[in-house]
Motif scaffolding. Sequence first.
Motif, PDB file in Angstrom:
ATOM      1  N   THR A 187       0.840  -1.200   0.000  1.00  0.00           N
ATOM      2  CA  THR A 187       0.000   0.000   0.000  1.00  0.00           C
ATOM      3  C   THR A 187       0.875   1.250   0.000  1.00  0.00           C
ATOM      4  OG1 THR A 187      -1.811  -1.113   1.142  1.00  0.00           O
ATOM      5  CG2 THR A 187      -1.747   1.286   1.297  1.00  0.00           C
ATOM      6  N   VAL A 188       0.434   2.262  -0.723  1.00  0.00           N
ATOM      7  CA  VAL A 188       1.120   3.547  -0.806  1.00  0.00           C
ATOM      8  C   VAL A 188       0.112   4.648  -0.504  1.00  0.00           C
ATOM      9  CG1 VAL A 188       2.297   5.166  -2.352  1.00  0.00           C
ATOM     10  CG2 VAL A 188       2.810   2.717  -2.486  1.00  0.00           C
ATOM     11  N   VAL A 189       0.550   5.684   0.207  1.00  0.00           N
ATOM     12  CA  VAL A 189      -0.272   6.874   0.430  1.00  0.00           C
ATOM     13  C   VAL A 189       0.322   8.023  -0.371  1.00  0.00           C
ATOM     14  CG1 VAL A 189      -0.860   8.663   2.109  1.00  0.00           C
ATOM     15  CG2 VAL A 189      -1.242   6.264   2.665  1.00  0.00           C
ATOM     16  N   ALA A 190      -0.531   8.784  -1.066  1.00  0.00           N
ATOM     17  CA  ALA A 190      -0.061   9.876  -1.904  1.00  0.00           C
ATOM     18  C   ALA A 190      -0.967  11.092  -1.772  1.00  0.00           C
ATOM     19  CB  ALA A 190       0.005   9.437  -3.365  1.00  0.00           C
ATOM     20  N   ALA A 191      -0.359  12.272  -1.914  1.00  0.00           N
ATOM     21  CA  ALA A 191      -1.110  13.533  -1.934  1.00  0.00           C
ATOM     22  C   ALA A 191      -0.198  14.614  -2.482  1.00  0.00           C
ATOM     23  CB  ALA A 191      -1.607  13.916  -0.548  1.00  0.00           C
TER      24      ALA A 191
END
Length: 449
Positions: A187-191
């Motif tokens: 899982t990756v979190v991006a913003a």
Amino acid sequence: MHLNTQAPRPVRASNRTMGVVVAAVLLLVGGLILANPERAGAAADPVISRGKAATASSSETSALGPQNAFDGDQATRWASAEGKDPQWIRVDLGADATVSRVKLSWEAAYAKVYRVEISPDGSTWTRLANETAGNGGTDDWTALSGKGRYLRVYGTARGTAYGYSLHEVEVYGTPGGGTPPGTGAFTVVAAGDIAAQCTASDSGCAHPKTAALAQRINPKFYLTMGDNQYDDARIADYRAYYDKSWGVFKDKTHPVPGNHETYDPAGPLSGYKSYFGAVAYPQGKSYYSFNEGNWHFIALDSNSFDQKAQIDWLKADLAANGKQCIAAYWHHPLYSSGGHGNDPVGRPVWNILYGAKADLVLNGHDHHYERFAPQDPNGKATSDGITEIVGGMGGAEPYEIENVQPNSQKRISGPYGVLKLDFTDSGYSWTYVDTDGKTQDTSPKYTCH
């Protein structure tokens, strides 16, 4: 039992077989297994294709991609483009394997003539089974004997006026010849567009809330899509604001710069480079790449897309890539329904990525969330296109949706949040999660090209 009075061939059992014949065959097979323990072992071979990377000659829509035929779910399916021959679907078993059985579960659109083939390299194919009078339903090819890494079903004549459609392709056998290259899901979190000049002491300050959400998700790593620090990305502002929120997990972050990083009075990207250091310049440039699992990630600096050095680097990087799946991210989106709108600066890069069969592009710049259907660099919807996400809701003031673009499937302006991206060895999907932890949007599941 499907009988062939010509040359011997692997056995294919149809679901339309008469019950009495099936009973007789079961008795016969039972006797053969008792007489042949080696064959009994082969009959018990496990499924070795489930969840593996899959490709196809075409897909009717992105929701009917080839991964559906290897997910173990009879409710999903792969469907080719309609009315065209030939068509094929292929699975990468991950390493050389000995295949003993292939079971095909056809949808109403079936193949009348097809063959099952195996290959060590995806180029040279050996036929395992051949069907010339298919009638749909379930085809269970047993007593096969083939070795290779890739298996495909190659249809040359449709049984209907539609296309080819399979609920499941189950490949049975024994792995061998090495360890599969995939390392499983992550899982990756991006913003993008993150740290306004405020802190958690201000109840209206959003970036501490998106950072807390990102940390709760606990991804493998984090991506930023530029404009990490407002208004002109000075090093003092990075330390006073970004560092107090998203900076908590800086060592697990792979950032790119935005246009605000170029406003630094000390020089373009000066504060950005001072703050992130080797995290943002692992290859000595403001653009770089890295791998995770079966994915190749490319971090680009869209402030300098007009510089030949970055374009030449991108071409060389893609030429050297050995991963099946490709994701790229930068600040300025080629397509956006927000206040900034479409930015053609990215089109040459899209052309290069599209030619390399890239899968996913992440951008910021416009302060809203938006997802697009797969499309080519000219904005034409196509199943082999690139999926673009605008994720500029990391903490800067939201922008209104102004001019809805073709192929835009979902737009959200208002709730701050992050992209939670789920990657597998053969595909990806994501959710847009707001700072209250609520899922605002869920994407389709996509298969890597």
